[in-house]
Design a protein around this motif. Structure first.
Motif, PDB file in Angstrom:
ATOM      1  N   UNK A  53      10.996   0.154   1.252  1.00  0.00           N
ATOM      2  CA  UNK A  53      10.989  -1.261   1.640  1.00  0.00           C
ATOM      3  C   UNK A  53       9.535  -1.663   1.839  1.00  0.00           C
ATOM      4  N   UNK A  54       9.051  -2.529   0.979  1.00  0.00           N
ATOM      5  CA  UNK A  54       7.679  -3.031   1.096  1.00  0.00           C
ATOM      6  C   UNK A  54       7.688  -4.252   1.993  1.00  0.00           C
ATOM      7  N   UNK A  55       6.875  -4.225   3.027  1.00  0.00           N
ATOM      8  CA  UNK A  55       6.843  -5.279   4.031  1.00  0.00           C
ATOM      9  C   UNK A  55       5.556  -6.076   3.901  1.00  0.00           C
ATOM     10  N   UNK A  64       4.442  -4.484  12.761  1.00  0.00           N
ATOM     11  CA  UNK A  64       4.647  -3.850  14.056  1.00  0.00           C
ATOM     12  C   UNK A  64       5.938  -4.306  14.710  1.00  0.00           C
ATOM     13  N   UNK A  65       6.977  -4.298  13.913  1.00  0.00           N
ATOM     14  CA  UNK A  65       8.301  -4.612  14.421  1.00  0.00           C
ATOM     15  C   UNK A  65       9.252  -3.455  14.126  1.00  0.00           C
ATOM     16  N   UNK A 118       0.332   1.975   7.740  1.00  0.00           N
ATOM     17  CA  UNK A 118      -0.909   1.749   6.991  1.00  0.00           C
ATOM     18  C   UNK A 118      -0.634   1.080   5.652  1.00  0.00           C
ATOM     19  N   UNK A 119       0.492   1.437   5.037  1.00  0.00           N
ATOM     20  CA  UNK A 119       0.825   0.847   3.748  1.00  0.00           C
ATOM     21  C   UNK A 119       1.928  -0.204   3.857  1.00  0.00           C
ATOM     22  N   UNK A 120       2.365  -0.471   5.090  1.00  0.00           N
ATOM     23  CA  UNK A 120       3.413  -1.471   5.331  1.00  0.00           C
ATOM     24  C   UNK A 120       4.682  -1.158   4.542  1.00  0.00           C
ATOM     25  N   UNK A 121       5.151   0.082   4.666  1.00  0.00           N
ATOM     26  CA  UNK A 121       6.379   0.459   3.985  1.00  0.00           C
ATOM     27  C   UNK A 121       7.311   1.206   4.925  1.00  0.00           C
TER      28      UNK A 121
END
Length: 117
Positions: A22-24, A29-30, A68-71
């Protein structure tokens, strides 16, 4: 506005493994979770220190996140035919045990997982 994009679904046989991603974009930070349709599968807290699983997947699925990679990932092992569904990534700004659909504010479009016997 957060956007969630799932990938990694596919057609496998019972006993096989898949890794969903899942790419965010927008926030990281949720709390995040995976649902299959409206059924809770797994969640991870905002810091990643706390995870929660549905009884049906405990010991087989692992949720993880890389801020770090928002995944957000979900490793699914020993898949069963009952695991056939569209899997959705969801995001919540709340804390605590978040296993209900209505506690999540943002949703991706889903990725199809099909498990044949």
């Amino acid at each position: 506005q957060v956007q969630l994009v799932e990938s990694g679904g596919g057609s496998v046989q019972a006993g096989d493994s898949l890794r969903l991603s899942c790419a965010v974009s927008g926030r990281s930070f949720n709390a995040y979770a995976w649902f299959r349709q409206r059924e809770f599968v797994a969640s991870t807290s905002w810091g990643g220190a706390s995870t929660d699983y549905a009884d049906s997947v405990k010991g087989r699925f692992t949720i993880s996140r890389d801020n770090a990679s928002n995944k957000v990932y979900q490793q699914m092992n020993c898949l069963r035919p009952g695991g056939t569904s569209v899997y959705y990534c969801a995001e919540s700004g709340r804390m605590g045990r978040l296993s209900r659909v209505d506690l999540y504010e943002s949703w991706g479009r889903g990725t199809q997982v099909s498990v044949s016997s």
